[in-house]
Design an enzyme around this catalytic site. Sequence first.
Site: not given
Length: 559
Positions: A183, A410, A434, A481
């Site tokens: 995070h 992916e 991925d 992306c």
Amino acid sequence: MKITGTGIGQGVAVGSVVRMAERLPEPVDRPSHLDPKLEGERAKASMSVVAAELMSRGAKAGGAAQDVLEAQAMIAEDPSLVDEVANRLENGKTAERAVFEAFASYRDLLAGMGGYMAERAADLDDISQRVIAHLLKLPAPGVPDPGHPFVLVARDLAPADTATLDLDQVLGLVTVDGGPTSHTAILAREKSIVAIVGAADASGLADGDTVIVDAANDLVVSDPSADEVAAAKARIAERAALEAAPVTPGALADGTPVPLLANLGSADGAAEALRLGAEGVGLFRTEFLFLDADTAPSITDQQAQYTRMLSAFAGKKVVVRVLDAGADKPLSFLNDAAEENPALGLRGIRALRHSEVILREQLTALAAADAATDAELWVMAPMIATVDETRYFTALAKELGIRVAGVMVETPSAALVADHVLAACDFASIGTNDLTQYTMAADRLLGTVAKLQDPWHPAVLRLIADVGRAGAELGKPVGICGEAAADPLLAVVLVGLGATSLSMSPSALADVRASLARYSPDDAKALAGAALAAEGAAEARAAAQAVASEITTAREAAS
């Protein structure tokens, strides 16, 4: 001395070190003199206060920080943790000790999982510390305020602190622990904080030490020379000029357009993305509508959120990914069956096909939002592995009123038959996170194989090249992306491999825009060719850097 870690972004900072205060000591394990019921009331009250404070900080911070802090607030009052605390109180422990042990047990569980889940363990530590501080009537852990600009060095930084850093005072951030998916890293990237995470040797830095934080080169330079400081300050000035320059559309040196789009998880980040020059949205994640819910949201509720996003990008392209659940995002109403390896199980389009009513409702809501706004809506399906899945999604989307329907590439299977996949839909968007995971057989949630999660690997680049070639032959757009698009040099390589647009965290837009403008289409192909010819990820990066240096040298000589 040079200390290595993982840089977040491309920035550089120079300043004196201020270390984060040490954690509160572990509460003494002694019998309580209070009744367990009274101790329980104390614990519950403090957990509620901390939850409210986290919610308040989240509302103030907004964006991804708000999502993170609201999730932490929910953890602070999680019923299972409350039960764990209560069980320990029944055994005569104090509220402070019971809270410490309950949170520590969950922390150890996450830490044992490695990777992404292990990086969530620090969040539990922070909540525990805040609850214990409130119980003891002590100040909560927080960022120091020395009264002058500084480089903050910490074991790790809690989301509640990262989200509310005073960017006029904190020049840079260095953490001993953490990784690129922690995070701390996520929020530092969003807030454009110059940061190095996972710099283990930074524990030896002391208050007052002068350091250079070089995120672009994954380095912390301690006690730098005058020349090193001067060079760093020149780079800071260069980046400031870059950020102040008028925002222009993404393009190569000859003007060949490469639209630069934003990855967004909700409409809350739309205004900032537009300010930073996003030409649209390349990945709108819709999971925020479904997570932490017992049932799927109604068509009306979904339509309202989609309309909000599309309205913010009137006249621009918005690519929406339908619900991508499974693996690290399980949903009870979609697929609650336990799977030994959910990353290879019923996720993405497979789960949606299994529960088609959810997909139909989402597509219906998207089509209604499209009809009510002026944005250019594109919709894509996640985790496509076969041509049959592509045909299924495209047909259903068109049936329900979606004008432009595509797929995410992916999986290696989709990349290897990209010509057939693209023939059955309108566009493709490559999710490099991925695609790298499945190509390298390296679970992106496991820290033990994190080094294999590198999109520079030629095996990954060759698959991207296959998709780019198929797109060019069929006249179909191929976007990127995944996180790879945010790497300024790799972005040029991806364009050389056939990518027609790039989507990324808005904070990366300026660096990528500037990088693209340095190279012609032939340059991009040369960089891509060098990377493809390498034998590994590190070698591919080095080969591309060498070609980039040659191009720069030749250009300077010619001028």
